[in-house]
Write a protein that holds these residues in place. Structure first.
Motif, short mmCIF file in Angstrom:
data_model
loop_
_atom_site.label_atom_id
_atom_site.label_comp_id
_atom_site.label_asym_id
_atom_site.label_seq_id
_atom_site.Cartn_x
_atom_site.Cartn_y
_atom_site.Cartn_z
N ALA A 30 0.83 -1.21 0.00
CA ALA A 30 0.00 0.00 0.00
C ALA A 30 0.87 1.26 0.00
O ALA A 30 0.57 2.24 -0.69
CB ALA A 30 -0.92 -0.01 1.22
N GLU A 31 1.96 1.20 0.77
CA GLU A 31 2.88 2.34 0.81
C GLU A 31 3.51 2.57 -0.55
O GLU A 31 3.65 3.70 -1.01
CB GLU A 31 3.95 2.12 1.88
CG GLU A 31 4.85 3.33 2.08
CD GLU A 31 5.89 3.10 3.17
OE1 GLU A 31 6.74 3.98 3.35
OE2 GLU A 31 5.84 2.04 3.83
N ARG B 249 2.28 1.69 -3.46
CA ARG B 249 1.25 2.20 -4.39
C ARG B 249 1.05 3.70 -4.20
O ARG B 249 0.86 4.44 -5.16
CB ARG B 249 -0.07 1.46 -4.16
CG ARG B 249 -0.06 0.01 -4.59
CD ARG B 249 -1.46 -0.58 -4.54
NE ARG B 249 -1.44 -2.03 -4.69
CZ ARG B 249 -1.53 -2.89 -3.69
NH1 ARG B 249 -1.65 -2.45 -2.44
NH2 ARG B 249 -1.50 -4.18 -3.91
N GLN B 250 1.10 4.14 -2.94
CA GLN B 250 0.94 5.56 -2.65
C GLN B 250 2.08 6.36 -3.26
O GLN B 250 1.87 7.45 -3.81
CB GLN B 250 0.88 5.77 -1.14
CG GLN B 250 0.57 7.21 -0.73
CD GLN B 250 0.45 7.35 0.77
OE1 GLN B 250 0.87 6.49 1.53
NE2 GLN B 250 -0.11 8.46 1.21
N LYS B 251 3.29 5.83 -3.16
CA LYS B 251 4.44 6.51 -3.74
C LYS B 251 4.32 6.59 -5.26
O LYS B 251 4.68 7.60 -5.88
CB LYS B 251 5.74 5.77 -3.37
CG LYS B 251 6.07 5.78 -1.89
CD LYS B 251 6.36 7.17 -1.39
CE LYS B 251 6.83 7.13 0.07
NZ LYS B 251 7.06 8.48 0.61
N SER C 184 1.49 6.65 -7.02
CA SER C 184 0.47 7.65 -7.32
C SER C 184 1.05 9.05 -7.19
O SER C 184 0.78 9.94 -7.99
CB SER C 184 -0.73 7.49 -6.38
OG SER C 184 -1.34 6.24 -6.55
N PHE C 185 1.87 9.24 -6.16
CA PHE C 185 2.51 10.53 -5.95
C PHE C 185 3.42 10.87 -7.12
O PHE C 185 3.48 12.00 -7.59
CB PHE C 185 3.31 10.51 -4.65
CG PHE C 185 4.09 11.78 -4.38
CD1 PHE C 185 3.44 12.90 -3.87
CD2 PHE C 185 5.44 11.85 -4.64
CE1 PHE C 185 4.16 14.06 -3.63
CE2 PHE C 185 6.15 13.01 -4.40
CZ PHE C 185 5.51 14.12 -3.89
N SER D 202 1.43 12.22 -10.12
CA SER D 202 0.77 13.51 -10.00
C SER D 202 1.72 14.66 -9.68
O SER D 202 1.44 15.81 -10.00
CB SER D 202 -0.31 13.45 -8.91
OG SER D 202 0.25 13.05 -7.68
N TYR E 111 12.44 6.52 -4.38
CA TYR E 111 11.27 6.04 -3.65
C TYR E 111 11.12 4.53 -3.79
O TYR E 111 10.82 3.82 -2.84
CB TYR E 111 10.00 6.74 -4.16
CG TYR E 111 9.92 8.19 -3.77
CD1 TYR E 111 9.52 8.57 -2.49
CD2 TYR E 111 10.26 9.17 -4.68
CE1 TYR E 111 9.45 9.91 -2.14
CE2 TYR E 111 10.19 10.52 -4.33
CZ TYR E 111 9.79 10.88 -3.06
OH TYR E 111 9.73 12.20 -2.72
#
Length: 208
Positions: free
Chosen positions: A66-67, A69-71, A73-74, A77, A86
């Motif tokens: 999950a972490e 995936r968040q990176k 997405s960041f 964007s 990362y």
């Protein structure tokens, strides 16, 4: 429900050797040196025993996923200065999990067919693909990958995960296992950096 050490060790060995589908509660009881009825006092079936065995480790793995995936997405964007940085940080956390819980992760990635954990391996390949895709898009400044870049990202992501699964499957915990994981990551990181640098150089050439 609490683990019983001999049951835990015996179940790990059985699931590692036979996989979920071919494993037997009777064999686990025999290896643990207890009556099969004793096993059923703690676990109502094989599925519950398997879940009790791998779920704690899998939940930690999912948190790392999950972490990451968040990176990713960041990175799409906000265009951070170094996507690879990362990836390397989260990758290191995942690999530490592989090294610390080798038996459990081996079961999840190589022996979980027929369980709710069977998607772990293809999910990690997809995630790795997303990371590489993010890197390529950042370097190229494009909105989508070309046919070649897509094939390249698939090859790189599959080779990393398949390599990890091969090491998990064929080697016991210990020095050799950890050394092979380190070597695989070194080769992979070097190759990925080389690919990114070539793309960056190619991009500069096209603008001159």
């Amino acid at each position: 429900m609490s683990y019983r050490p001999m049951d835990y060790i015996a179940a790990l060995a059985e699931f590692n050797k036979e996989g979920y589908l071919k494993s037997s509660m009777r064999n686990i009881a025999g290896s643990a040196g207890v009556a099969i009825g004793n096993i059923y006092r703690y676990y109502k079936n094989k599925d519950e025993l398997f879940d009790e065995l791998v779920r704690p480790v899998y939940e930690r793995y999912e948190a790392n996923m999950a972490e990451m995936r968040q990176k990713i997405s960041f990175s799409y964007s906000n265009d951070p200065p170094d996507v690879l940085k990362y990836y390397s940080k989260i990758e290191a956390t995942l690999i530490d999990l592989f090294k610390t819980f080798t038996a459990e992760m081996t079961i999840v990635f190589n022996r979980s067919e027929g369980t709710k954990y069977a998607h772990a391996k293809p999910d990690l390949i997809k995630l790795s693909f997303s990371v590489i895709e993010s890197m390529i898009l950042k370097v190229r400044g494009n909105e989508s990958l070309s046919e070649y870049e897509t094939a390249l990202a698939r090859m790189l992501s599959s080779s990393l995960v398949e390599g990890l699964c091969l090491i998990l499957r064929d080697n016991k915990e210990g020095y050799t296992y950890k050394k092979l994981v380190d070597q695989l990551l070194s080769i992979y990181s070097t190759g990925l950096n080389s690919v990114i640098q070539q793309m960056q150089a190619s991009g500069r050439d096209q603008t001159q």
